[in-house]
Write a protein that holds these residues in place. Structure first.
Motif, PDB file in Angstrom:
ATOM      1  N   TYR B  13       0.662  -1.245  -0.057  1.00  0.00           N
ATOM      2  CA  TYR B  13       0.194   0.281   0.245  1.00  0.00           C
ATOM      3  C   TYR B  13       0.819   1.057  -0.351  1.00  0.00           C
ATOM      4  CZ  TYR B  13      -4.373  -2.765   0.903  1.00  0.00           C
ATOM      5  OH  TYR B  13      -5.171  -3.903   0.876  1.00  0.00           O
ATOM      6  N   GLY B  39      -2.640  -6.281  12.261  1.00  0.00           N
ATOM      7  CA  GLY B  39      -2.023  -5.552  11.014  1.00  0.00           C
ATOM      8  C   GLY B  39      -1.071  -6.516  10.826  1.00  0.00           C
ATOM      9  N   GLY B  41      -0.887  -8.389   8.172  1.00  0.00           N
ATOM     10  CA  GLY B  41      -1.521  -8.539   6.794  1.00  0.00           C
ATOM     11  C   GLY B  41      -2.630  -9.435   7.012  1.00  0.00           C
ATOM     12  N   LYS B  42      -2.675 -10.164   7.546  1.00  0.00           N
ATOM     13  CA  LYS B  42      -3.749 -11.873   7.465  1.00  0.00           C
ATOM     14  C   LYS B  42      -4.972 -10.977   6.716  1.00  0.00           C
ATOM     15  CE  LYS B  42      -5.193 -11.584  11.350  1.00  0.00           C
ATOM     16  NZ  LYS B  42      -4.456 -10.027  12.107  1.00  0.00           N
ATOM     17  N   THR B  43      -5.961  -9.894   7.105  1.00  0.00           N
ATOM     18  CA  THR B  43      -6.392  -9.857   5.920  1.00  0.00           C
ATOM     19  C   THR B  43      -6.734  -9.781   4.330  1.00  0.00           C
ATOM     20  OG1 THR B  43      -8.521  -8.875   8.320  1.00  0.00           O
ATOM     21  CG2 THR B  43      -9.269  -7.611   5.898  1.00  0.00           C
ATOM     22  N   THR B  44      -5.441  -8.240   4.252  1.00  0.00           N
ATOM     23  CA  THR B  44      -5.223  -8.418   3.361  1.00  0.00           C
ATOM     24  C   THR B  44      -4.854  -9.580   1.953  1.00  0.00           C
ATOM     25  OG1 THR B  44      -4.093  -6.740   4.295  1.00  0.00           O
ATOM     26  CG2 THR B  44      -2.999  -6.919   1.531  1.00  0.00           C
TER      27      THR B  44
HETATM   28  N1  LIG Z   1      -6.342   0.300   1.967  1.00  0.00           N
HETATM   29  C1  LIG Z   1      -5.506   0.112   2.748  1.00  0.00           C
HETATM   30  N2  LIG Z   1      -4.381   0.946   2.001  1.00  0.00           N
HETATM   31  C2  LIG Z   1      -3.653   1.347   2.626  1.00  0.00           C
HETATM   32  N3  LIG Z   1      -2.725   0.573   3.785  1.00  0.00           N
HETATM   33  C3  LIG Z   1      -3.839  -0.805   4.258  1.00  0.00           C
HETATM   34  C4  LIG Z   1      -4.800  -0.769   3.826  1.00  0.00           C
HETATM   35  N4  LIG Z   1      -5.525  -2.184   4.752  1.00  0.00           N
HETATM   36  C5  LIG Z   1      -4.928  -2.091   5.129  1.00  0.00           C
HETATM   37  N5  LIG Z   1      -3.407  -1.525   4.917  1.00  0.00           N
HETATM   38  C6  LIG Z   1      -2.380  -1.271   5.926  1.00  0.00           C
HETATM   39  O1  LIG Z   1      -1.552  -2.292   5.421  1.00  0.00           O
HETATM   40  C7  LIG Z   1      -2.011  -4.004   6.671  1.00  0.00           C
HETATM   41  C8  LIG Z   1      -1.885  -5.475   7.424  1.00  0.00           C
HETATM   42  O2  LIG Z   1      -3.793  -4.882   7.623  1.00  0.00           O
HETATM   43  P1  LIG Z   1      -4.807  -5.935   7.215  1.00  0.00           P
HETATM   44  O3  LIG Z   1      -4.377  -6.778   6.447  1.00  0.00           O
HETATM   45  O4  LIG Z   1      -5.960  -5.449   7.204  1.00  0.00           O
HETATM   46  O5  LIG Z   1      -3.717  -6.179   8.659  1.00  0.00           O
HETATM   47  P2  LIG Z   1      -4.543  -7.757   9.584  1.00  0.00           P
HETATM   48  O6  LIG Z   1      -5.709  -7.919   9.374  1.00  0.00           O
HETATM   49  O7  LIG Z   1      -3.608  -8.505   9.909  1.00  0.00           O
HETATM   50  O8  LIG Z   1      -5.011  -6.866  10.936  1.00  0.00           O
HETATM   51  C9  LIG Z   1      -2.342  -2.837   8.011  1.00  0.00           C
HETATM   52  O9  LIG Z   1      -0.758  -2.103   8.362  1.00  0.00           O
HETATM   53  C10 LIG Z   1      -2.934  -1.582   7.941  1.00  0.00           C
HETATM   54  O10 LIG Z   1      -2.522  -0.145   8.054  1.00  0.00           O
END
Ligand SMILES: Nc1ncnc2c1ncn2[C@@H]1O[C@H](COP(=O)(O)OP(=O)(O)O)[C@@H](O)[C@H]1O
Ligand SMILES: [Mg+2]
Lengths: 261, 349
Positions: B13, B39, B41-44
């Motif tokens: 990102y 944070g 990266g699981k969701t991503t």
């Molecule tokens: N749409 C986005 N734009 C910018 N940064 C993002 C976005 N989505 C997630 N992030 C960043 O990517 C990182 C991983 O996020 P995420 O995958 O949601 O983590 P988790 O699900 O493990 O808590 C975090 O630092 C978050 O701030």
């Protein structure tokens, strides 16, 4: 104790401020026949073919304007909410412009751009001018429509609902019509109602584009008659209240209202 | 190639490198958890599988078909969100039938499948209700039924139980696992709750800073953590500073007392290492021969119902240990001097 007195005073003042002129207008509109109250003024207005023609013209224009406004505003507000959040201040600024720029400036701009010797001579035909007027109306109602829809969209989780629908195979149009629109229907309706009110009463654009709308008709009547304008004002007021009542009804009967009843 | 194959996924990102070289092959019918702190990266990663994010590099294939170029609505994937995401304007039955309706299935077939799905999640008589008339747990069941109704190839769940209270969380996680097993559906389950991951998964991916630190079965993850991070994140861990006295035999010194670890150490003599111990491997008193023993002062005693957790001070270090609450023996009191023991194999370095 004194606090209570002040709030009562404020209420009474408000009622007098808003109610008295209305009451006066209503009373005056009933006095066409000498000595007794009658509905003569209303009969005269309703039987005036000019009234019927201009009023139905404006109602039809309002409906088209609402459709155009919804088509422009709902997808825009949706995309801003979903993907382009950074653009929100910019879009909001644009939607506020019609409040700052006087309609007369807009309409002169239109006439310059779309006159009979231009590349798109919209003012050359009645239909073309109607379309131009509809665009003008849509512009005027933009601030209200956008704000209403945007507020409605903020109340639901647009992004997750969109993704849920997408993962179930829905395309953009389906998401819009089956998921987003039904959930912001009340917001769209209140925007539509405001648009309706604006279009019915609008004078400047219709007059300068020389279309037979209700606004110019009101103005002519007001300049030439005594009792009929009062009757017209009361009718216009009644229509406004009817619209508001309709919105209430829709809200009430929406089965999925998230507020427990 | 595995049924669901993620290889060398990367996601940025802006300049934020959120997912770094993530790979895993998931077999058909497997239940995989992505476990890691918020944070990481699981969701991503999950969203890349679903198609909501496009990886900057790497490949994703389902049943041999490359899906990276496919839009989310072409992937045939079921998704369950933390926030339920039920359509507020539709009844429960309409929600569950949504995917089938989009697919153009005939009405009677949809009705039949909706009934079947609602029965599966234990909400047979709730079809006519609206989402706002359901509790959180019920809403999430509906969301599960909705995701499963079109028979997706893969089911993705992103912290589906995080918004629910503890009791429902436990019962619902068993239910989800049972349904998953019955249907044999390939599943990725994202969570930051180690208990959830350990109790539900066939395999767990422990994630840290966009990297898969360890992939393995729950038993393996818990007992043979591949890194300090995994050991600390999964389960409670006692960390004790020790000075190496003889690295060839594994003799170390802790707060003036000696321990024989019985294996050679990588650290040189005189270096400080930190020893890691699970609370449940440490016992009160000296029990078995050959166990290592340390003496310390009781600092805290917390009664957790079936288990009593005791915190023992050892110089500057602390050891937390769990012992079963036996009605006959009273737990030690604060300030008591006690012995704790543990097998030398249970010490992780
Ligand atoms: N749409 C986005 N734009 C910018 N940064 C993002 C976005 N989505 C997630 N992030 C960043 O990517 C990182 C991983 O996020 P995420 O995958 O949601 O983590 P988790 O699900 O493990 O808590 C975090 O630092 C978050 O701030
Ligand atoms: Mg997350």
């Amino acid at each position: 104790m004194s606090k209570k007195i002040w709030s009562w005073l404020a209420l009474v003042f408000g009622i007098l401020y808003f109610g008295l002129p209305l009451l006066g207008t209503l009373e005056f509109s009933l006095k066409m026949r000498r000595g007794v109250y009658s509905l003569d003024a209303y009969a005269a207005v309703l039987n005036d073919p000019q009234f019927r023609a201009t009023f139905s013209y404006s109602v039809i224009m309002a409906l088209f304007t609402i459709v155009l406004g919804v088509i422009i505003v709902v997808p825009t507000a949706y995309w801003v909410q979903l993907k382009y959040r950074r653009l929100r201040p910019f879009i909001e600024f644009i939607t506020l412009l019609p409040l700052v720029i006087p309609p007369i400036v807009v309409v002169f701009g239109y006439i310059r751009l779309y006159n009979t010797s231009s590349w798109l001579p919209l003012t050359g035909s009645a239909m073309g001018t109607n379309i131009l007027l509809m665009f003008g109306y849509a512009t005027l109602s933009l601030p209200y429509m956008y704000r209403a829809v945007d507020t409605g969209l903020r109340a639901i989780d647009v992004r997750t609902l969109t993704e849920a629908a997408e993962s179930l195979g829905a395309n953009w149009l389906t998401i819009m019509t089956r998921v987003i629109m039904p959930n912001v229907l009340v917001a769209i309706l209140s925007g539509a109602f405001l648009t309706f009110a604006i279009v019915i009463g609008e004078f400047v654009m219709a007059a300068l584009l020389n279309r037979p709308a209700f606004g110019p008709y009101l103005q002519i009547m007001g300049a030439n008659r005594a009792y009929e304008p009062a009757a017209l004002a009361v009718i216009a007021f009644a229509i406004t209240w009817a619209c508001m009542g309709l919105i209430q009804l829709v809200t009430r009967f929406q089965k999925f209202s998230r507020v427990a009843r | 190639m595995a049924f669901l194959d993620l290889s060398n996924l990367q996601k940025f990102y802006g300049t934020n490198h959120v997912v770094k070289d993530f790979s895993i092959g998931i077999e058909k019918g497997e239940f995989i958890s992505f476990l890691g702190p918020s944070g990481c990266g699981k969701t991503t990663t999950l969203r890349m599988v679903a198609g909501f994010e496009v990886p900057d590099q790497g490949a994703i294939s389902i049943d041999g078909q490359d899906v990276v170029r496919l839009k989310p609505n072409q992937r045939n994937i079921g998704m369950v969100f933390q926030a339920y995401a039920l359509f507020p304007n539709m009844t429960v039955a309409q929600n569950v039938g949504f995917g089938l309706k989009i697919a153009g299935k005939p009405k009677d077939q949809i009705a039949e499948r909706v009934t079947e799905m609602l029965a599966l999640v234990g909400l047979k008589d709730f079809g006519a209700r609206y989402p706002f008339q359901l509790s959180g747990g019920q809403q999430q069941r509906v969301a599960l039924a909705r995701a499963l109704a079109p028979s997706p190839q893969v089911l993705l769940l992103d912290e589906p139980l995080s918004a629910l209270d503890a009791k429902i969380r436990v019962s619902l996680r068993e239910e989800i696992r049972n349904i998953q097993r019955d249907l044999g559906i390939t599943t990725i389950y994202v969570t930051h709750d180690q208990e959830e991951a350990l109790s539900m998964s066939d395999r767990i991916v422990v994630m840290h800073d966009g990297i898969a630190e360890q992939i393995g079965e729950p038993f393996e993850i818990y007992n043979k953590p591949a890194s300090r991070f995994v050991a600390e994140f999964v389960g409670t861990l006692n960390l004790i500073d020790a000075t190496v006295e003889d690295s060839s035999t594994g003799r170390v010194k802790v707060a003036g007392q000696h321990l024989e670890l019985g294996r050679s150490l990588e650290a040189v003599n005189g270096a400080t290492v930190s020893l890691a111990l699970r609370p449940e491997t440490v016992r009160l008193g000296r029990i078995a021969d050959g166990d290592q023993t340390l003496t310390g002062l009781v600092e805290e005693v917390s009664f957790l119902g079936s288990v009593v957790r005791i915190k023992v001070a050892l110089g500057g270090n602390h050891i937390v240990l769990d012992t079963f609450n036996r009605t006959i023996s009273k737990p030690p009191s604060i300030g008591d001097q006690i012995e704790v023991s543990f097998p030398s194999e249970s010490v992780m370095i």
